[in-house]
Design a protein around this motif. Structure first.
Motif, PDB file in Angstrom:
ATOM      1  N   GLY A   7     -56.074   3.752  11.927  1.00  0.00           N
ATOM      2  CA  GLY A   7     -55.639   3.530  13.310  1.00  0.00           C
ATOM      3  C   GLY A   7     -56.320   4.474  14.279  1.00  0.00           C
ATOM      4  N   ASN A   8     -56.379   5.748  13.927  1.00  0.00           N
ATOM      5  CA  ASN A   8     -57.025   6.721  14.808  1.00  0.00           C
ATOM      6  C   ASN A   8     -58.514   6.448  14.972  1.00  0.00           C
ATOM      7  N   ALA A   9     -59.163   5.953  13.898  1.00  0.00           N
ATOM      8  CA  ALA A   9     -60.575   5.594  13.996  1.00  0.00           C
ATOM      9  C   ALA A   9     -60.746   4.377  14.905  1.00  0.00           C
ATOM     10  N   ALA A  10     -59.751   3.493  14.893  1.00  0.00           N
ATOM     11  CA  ALA A  10     -59.788   2.307  15.751  1.00  0.00           C
ATOM     12  C   ALA A  10     -59.663   2.707  17.225  1.00  0.00           C
ATOM     13  N   ASP A 132     -50.550  -2.010  15.653  1.00  0.00           N
ATOM     14  CA  ASP A 132     -51.310  -1.767  14.419  1.00  0.00           C
ATOM     15  C   ASP A 132     -52.720  -1.308  14.778  1.00  0.00           C
ATOM     16  N   ALA A 133     -53.533  -1.092  13.741  1.00  0.00           N
ATOM     17  CA  ALA A 133     -54.868  -0.539  13.959  1.00  0.00           C
ATOM     18  C   ALA A 133     -55.750  -1.491  14.773  1.00  0.00           C
ATOM     19  N   ARG A 157     -49.623   5.106  23.954  1.00  0.00           N
ATOM     20  CA  ARG A 157     -48.571   5.683  23.117  1.00  0.00           C
ATOM     21  C   ARG A 157     -48.713   5.187  21.681  1.00  0.00           C
ATOM     22  N   LEU A 158     -49.015   6.150  20.802  1.00  0.00           N
ATOM     23  CA  LEU A 158     -49.197   5.837  19.385  1.00  0.00           C
ATOM     24  C   LEU A 158     -48.044   6.446  18.605  1.00  0.00           C
ATOM     25  N   THR A 159     -47.863   5.997  17.370  1.00  0.00           N
ATOM     26  CA  THR A 159     -46.899   6.637  16.473  1.00  0.00           C
ATOM     27  C   THR A 159     -47.575   6.830  15.117  1.00  0.00           C
ATOM     28  N   THR A 160     -46.969   7.661  14.290  1.00  0.00           N
ATOM     29  CA  THR A 160     -47.554   8.012  12.985  1.00  0.00           C
ATOM     30  C   THR A 160     -48.034   6.797  12.220  1.00  0.00           C
ATOM     31  N   ARG A 161     -47.224   5.738  12.186  1.00  0.00           N
ATOM     32  CA  ARG A 161     -47.566   4.586  11.343  1.00  0.00           C
ATOM     33  C   ARG A 161     -48.654   3.718  11.936  1.00  0.00           C
ATOM     34  N   VAL A 162     -49.003   3.950  13.203  1.00  0.00           N
ATOM     35  CA  VAL A 162     -50.171   3.289  13.774  1.00  0.00           C
ATOM     36  C   VAL A 162     -51.389   4.186  13.550  1.00  0.00           C
ATOM     37  N   CYS A 163     -51.232   5.476  13.831  1.00  0.00           N
ATOM     38  CA  CYS A 163     -52.336   6.439  13.672  1.00  0.00           C
ATOM     39  C   CYS A 163     -52.841   6.470  12.236  1.00  0.00           C
ATOM     40  N   HIS A 164     -51.895   6.497  11.291  1.00  0.00           N
ATOM     41  CA  HIS A 164     -52.255   6.685   9.891  1.00  0.00           C
ATOM     42  C   HIS A 164     -52.109   5.403   9.080  1.00  0.00           C
ATOM     43  N   GLN A 165     -52.270   4.289   9.766  1.00  0.00           N
ATOM     44  CA  GLN A 165     -52.361   3.006   9.081  1.00  0.00           C
ATOM     45  C   GLN A 165     -53.843   2.676   8.942  1.00  0.00           C
ATOM     46  N   THR A 166     -54.219   2.141   7.791  1.00  0.00           N
ATOM     47  CA  THR A 166     -55.575   1.628   7.636  1.00  0.00           C
ATOM     48  C   THR A 166     -55.463   0.118   7.506  1.00  0.00           C
ATOM     49  N   ALA A 167     -56.225  -0.593   8.313  1.00  0.00           N
ATOM     50  CA  ALA A 167     -56.080  -2.042   8.332  1.00  0.00           C
ATOM     51  C   ALA A 167     -57.387  -2.675   8.790  1.00  0.00           C
ATOM     52  N   LEU A 168     -57.446  -3.985   8.654  1.00  0.00           N
ATOM     53  CA  LEU A 168     -58.631  -4.708   9.101  1.00  0.00           C
ATOM     54  C   LEU A 168     -58.638  -4.772  10.621  1.00  0.00           C
ATOM     55  N   GLY A 245     -44.172  -5.557  13.642  1.00  0.00           N
ATOM     56  CA  GLY A 245     -44.502  -6.024  12.293  1.00  0.00           C
ATOM     57  C   GLY A 245     -43.263  -6.252  11.447  1.00  0.00           C
ATOM     58  N   TYR A 246     -42.303  -5.310  11.555  1.00  0.00           N
ATOM     59  CA  TYR A 246     -41.069  -5.454  10.772  1.00  0.00           C
ATOM     60  C   TYR A 246     -40.298  -6.703  11.207  1.00  0.00           C
ATOM     61  N   VAL A 247     -40.247  -6.924  12.510  1.00  0.00           N
ATOM     62  CA  VAL A 247     -39.525  -8.089  13.026  1.00  0.00           C
ATOM     63  C   VAL A 247     -40.180  -9.387  12.533  1.00  0.00           C
ATOM     64  N   ARG A 248     -41.507  -9.423  12.557  1.00  0.00           N
ATOM     65  CA  ARG A 248     -42.211 -10.635  12.118  1.00  0.00           C
ATOM     66  C   ARG A 248     -41.931 -10.942  10.650  1.00  0.00           C
TER      67      ARG A 248
END
Lengths: 653, 198
Positions: A7-10, A132-133, A157-168, A245-248
């Motif tokens: 996420g942070n790289a994104a 997400d990322a 505004r980011l949160t840990t699970r966006v920053c440290h998520q790796t995704a496509l 994401g959780y809601v979906r």
């Protein structure tokens, strides 16, 4: 083209695609990797500032020059940068300014759990929230345009699970030379806008309100930022950030209004959405930020009563929330757990023995949901371990860390330690447990100043402020000035390991290197302290415990401010410092007193009641050797004993 | 929504993040969506590390819920136990029988590692495979290969083609390291996994 990105790289990628000229910030988990990744793009200038306020001000200067700037920090960093942040809302921007600020719900690596969305409302700036990322990439890029369009800094505004998520992440085009030139449209002198004298500021105050009105209209209209995912059920959910994401997953059939531009809050859009559903819920992490606004607008909604008011959300909690809603009369039938058929499992042995996979999953999920919701069900008896307690594995100071010897001395000397933020905060954990207070970046010196003034003479003479090099540069220097000016007799210990180590060894003003590893001016901490007016400044080697003990006793007794600089470069720094041979333990000489174990080193284990050394981890710092009274620990035959009557033997392992 | 959940766990420095990334890359090459959640910061200081990898046609969120992991790939026994409640009732634990004692607080307690942990794991894991990746890596002369060996052991349960795995390994390692990693992956995929720890 898609790439697998953190996420942070994104965020860094998005800023680069938007022709950002400079990125600056102060390291802080979970935001740190943004600048580290941005630094890999050759055409972007990246710098670590001594603190977030300085970083913000540098970014404002870049913006004034007509170029785009990204400033990064963790959530508490925005407290430090709040002064320029609030006023920059009035000044606005020239080149786009995006403030990437990472909250840490659940406090994985933080001292508080503040919800920084309140900052956007308080300062009246626009705020965007990726879920997400992939969104982190495009939202960062697009935030620069919003910044320039509405003449305001934009809070990303980011949160840990966006920053440290790796995704496509779907990548955008690299910046073209044309785009970069267009972004840099040159400096524009404008005294009434950029000099915030009261008279000017009163005019700007009105401009801010006009801007937010325009931005509200935009947010209400925007299908891009605030899309509606129309579902088949009668339930509607307003959500933002990772909660989306959780809601979906939990309610795949619900209609969802996903808020990506979350300040100004698009109330009219939410009202129209509410009119299309039977029941409206809001699912957001931490404070009821959207919910309060929705309620204030008179729109019936449920949300915070269904979920925990603190900590991170997850699938289990969100499922439990909607289950609770369902019990409260929600007519929606799609409150099932995620269905977890497994298309990738080819091996026949992976099939559920006995029960159908679907039934097994439902049962498990319902159970998990109940556990998350009710505290009594979370007791060890309810876990599959049947009450077995798994020993914790807390983070510790690394083997060879220069802080270890100092904290074992603080403990042994029973000092009152006003601590600070860094790796050395781990000195508060067992077995060292040698820290009395830790508040925020730089607070150790001020707290020690106040405490020593009013504590009993016995306590006062046993109090030290303990602060790291980067934290000292960040916000310790003004506190030391305060001590000097007011005639304090306190003792300050600066643990200088040359790097901002806790966040992964970033350079600071004391490192002598820039972000790319090129030589930079190096601030000499003892010299800085002497220049400030501290007369008693001494430098010690924290691997030499007796020398350190003597220095502490002398400076605690001194009737004026004294500074002890403990210098030992971090073993994670670049280049890696050389390490010494591992110690060995003579089990025949060991009296099992446990003094070595109590220095809290990962290289020392307990085995059958005796200490053993992991020679692969031991760096030969010899702190354990120096606390071993029977001289059972040695390195190359040296036991630290002055008499030569004893020799050590090899340890059988 | 069909999502495969794989949880990797162990101790900081064991190569857990690398393993998770390779699985994510292999899934990407196989044309699937993937999200993973990582631990940074405090975990580098000898603390426990876990990463969640979720793979499917479309993956909305990155955290695995308790009791929904299809596979738990544990690099260390205590960490296997710590995360065992993430497994589904039919889930599989792939465990490297390595013991890394957590930081001892005293010599007097005399129990820095959990006694009978093998039995507890056998009792609590729905299904269990011991993969002594450490021993295989030692035989191969490089302890760092543990993570790729464990990936090989995971791979034989997943419907991701060998070509995609190989491509992911090539993405992640320098040309100099690739041959050893591909070899280690193959060894993990073919070794006798039913062996019990000594």
């Amino acid at each position: 083209m898609k790439a697998l990105l953190l996420g942070n790289a994104a965020v860094a990628r998005g800023a680069w695609e938007a022709s950002v000229a400079m990125g600056c910030g102060y390291p802080g988990t979970p935001s740190t990797e943004i600048l580290e990744h941005l630094g890999r793009y050759k055409d972007v200038l990246v710098q670590w500032a001594p603190n977030e306020k300085v970083a913000y001000e540098v970014a404002m200067g870049v913006s004034l020059s007509g170029h785009r700037a990204l400033v990064t920090m963790k959530h508490v960093g925005l407290n430090v940068a709040a002064d320029p942040f609030f006023s920059s809302s009035y000044m606005g921007v020239n080149g786009g300014l995006v403030v990437a600020c990472a909250d840490d719900p659940g406090m994985h690596s933080s001292q508080d759990e503040q919800d920084n969305r309140h900052f956007a409302r308080a300062a009246r700036v626009l705020m965007v929230e990726p879920a997400d990322a992939a969104e982190a990439r495009w939202m960062t890029a697009a935030a620069f345009s919003l910044s320039e369009r509405f003449d305001t800094p934009v809070l990303l505004r980011l949160t840990t699970r966006v920053c440290h998520q790796t995704a496509l992440v779907e990548l955008g085009d690299p910046p073209t030379a044309d785009a970069a030139n267009a972004a840099g449209h040159g400096y524009r002198k404008n005294i009434a806008k950029n000099v915030l004298l009261p008279g000017h500021a009163r005019q700007r105050r009105l401009v801010v309100e006009e801007r937010m009105a325009a931005a509200t209209a935009f947010s209400n209209e925007s299908d891009l930022w605030n899309p509606v995912h129309r579902g088949t059920s009668s339930v509607g959910v307003v959500t933002s950030g990772v909660a989306f994401g959780y809601v979906r997953e939990v309610l795949p059939d619900a209609s969802v209004l996903k808020i990506g531009l979350s300040y100004p809050i698009p109330i009219a859009r939410i009202r129209s959405f509410a009119a299309t559903v039977e029941r409206l819920y809001v699912m957001e992490e931490l404070d009821p930020f959207l919910e309060d606004a929705i309620r204030a607008a008179g729109i019936p909604v449920e949300g915070s009563s269904l979920r925990p008011f603190c900590g991170e959300l997850n699938l289990t909690l969100v499922e439990a929330a909607f289950r609770k809603a369902s019990e409260h009369g929600c007519t929606n039938a799609s409150l099932d757990a995620e269905s977890v058929a497994t298309p990738l499992e080819a091996s026949p042995d992976a099939a559920t023995p006995g029960a159908s996979p679907d039934a097994a999953t439902r049962g498990a999920s319902a159970d998990a949901a109940t556990r998350g919701a009710s505290p009594e069900a979370a007791s060890p008896a309810a876990s599959p371990l049947g009450g077995t307690e798994v020993p914790p594995r807390p983070p510790t100071l690394c083997p060879g860390c220069g802080h270890r010897g100092m904290f074992s001395l603080f403990r042994e000397m029973k000092l009152r330690v006003m601590g600070d933020i860094g790796c050395y905060t781990l000195g508060a954990l067992k077995p060292l447990a040698a820290m009395d207070a830790c508040l925020c970046m730089g607070a150790s010196i001020g707290m020690a100043h106040g405490l020593t003034r009013f504590a009993s003479p016995e306590d006062s003479s046993r109090t030290v402020a303990v602060i790291g090099d980067s934290t000292f540069f960040h916000s310790g220097i003004p506190s030391l000035l305060d001590m000097i000016v007011h005639g304090s007799n306190a003792t300050v210990v600066i643990l200088d390991n040359r790097w901002t180590a806790m966040t992964g060894a970033q350079p600071n003003p004391g490192t002598g290197l820039d972000v790319n590893g090129k030589p930079a001016p190096r601030f000499d901490i003892p010299g800085v302290c002497r220049a400030l007016g501290v007369r008693r400044v001494r430098e010690i080697d924290p691997y030499q415990l007796e020398e350190c003990r003597q220095a502490l006793e002398e400076e605690l007794a001194a009737p004026e401010v004294s500074v002890i600089v403990s210098y030992k470069p971090c073993l994670l720094g670049t280049p890696r410092p050389a390490i010494a041979p591992a110690v060995t333990i003579d089990l025949d000489a060991c009296d099992r007193c446990g003094a070595c174990i109590r220095v809290g080193c990962m290289a020392l284990h307990e085995h059958d009641g005796y200490p053993t050394v992991d020679s692969a981890l031991c760096t030969g710092c010899q702190i354990c050797l120096q606390v071993c009274e029977p001289h059972a620990i040695s390195v190359n035959g040296f036991t630290g004993q002055t008499s030569s009557s004893r020799t050590s033997t090899e340890v059988p392992t | 929504m069909s999502i495969l959940n794989v949880l990797f766990c162990g101790v900081g420095g064991q190569g857990i993040l690398t393993s998770s990334r390779i699985l994510a890359l292999a899934a990407m090459h196989a044309g699937l969506d993937v999200k993973m959640s990582e631990v940074h910061g405090m975990a580098q200081r000898g603390g426990n590390v876990d990463t969640h990898v979720r793979i499917g046609e479309s993956v909305p969120s990155s955290l695995i819920a308790k009791e929904t992991a299809h596979y738990l790939v544990a690099f260390e026994k205590l960490e296997a136990l710590r995360n065992i409640d993430f497994l589904r009732p039919d889930g599989l634990a792939i465990v490297c029988p390595l013991e890394i004692p957590p930081l001892a607080l005293s010599l007097k307690r005399n129990h820095s590692y959990l006694p009978h942990i093998d039995d507890i794991l056998k009792r609590t894991a729905p299904r269990l495979e011991w993969v002594d990746a450490e021993a295989i890596a030692r035989q191969m002369g490089d302890r760092r290969l543990v993570n790729v060996i464990l990936l090989g052991a995971l791979a034989r349960h997943l419907d991701i083609s060998t070509e995609h795995w190989k491509q992911a390994i090539r993405d992640r390692f320098s040309p100099a390291a690739q041959a050893a990693c591909l070899d280690a992956f193959e060894k993990g995929a073919t070794h006798d996994h039913m062996c019990t720890p000594a």
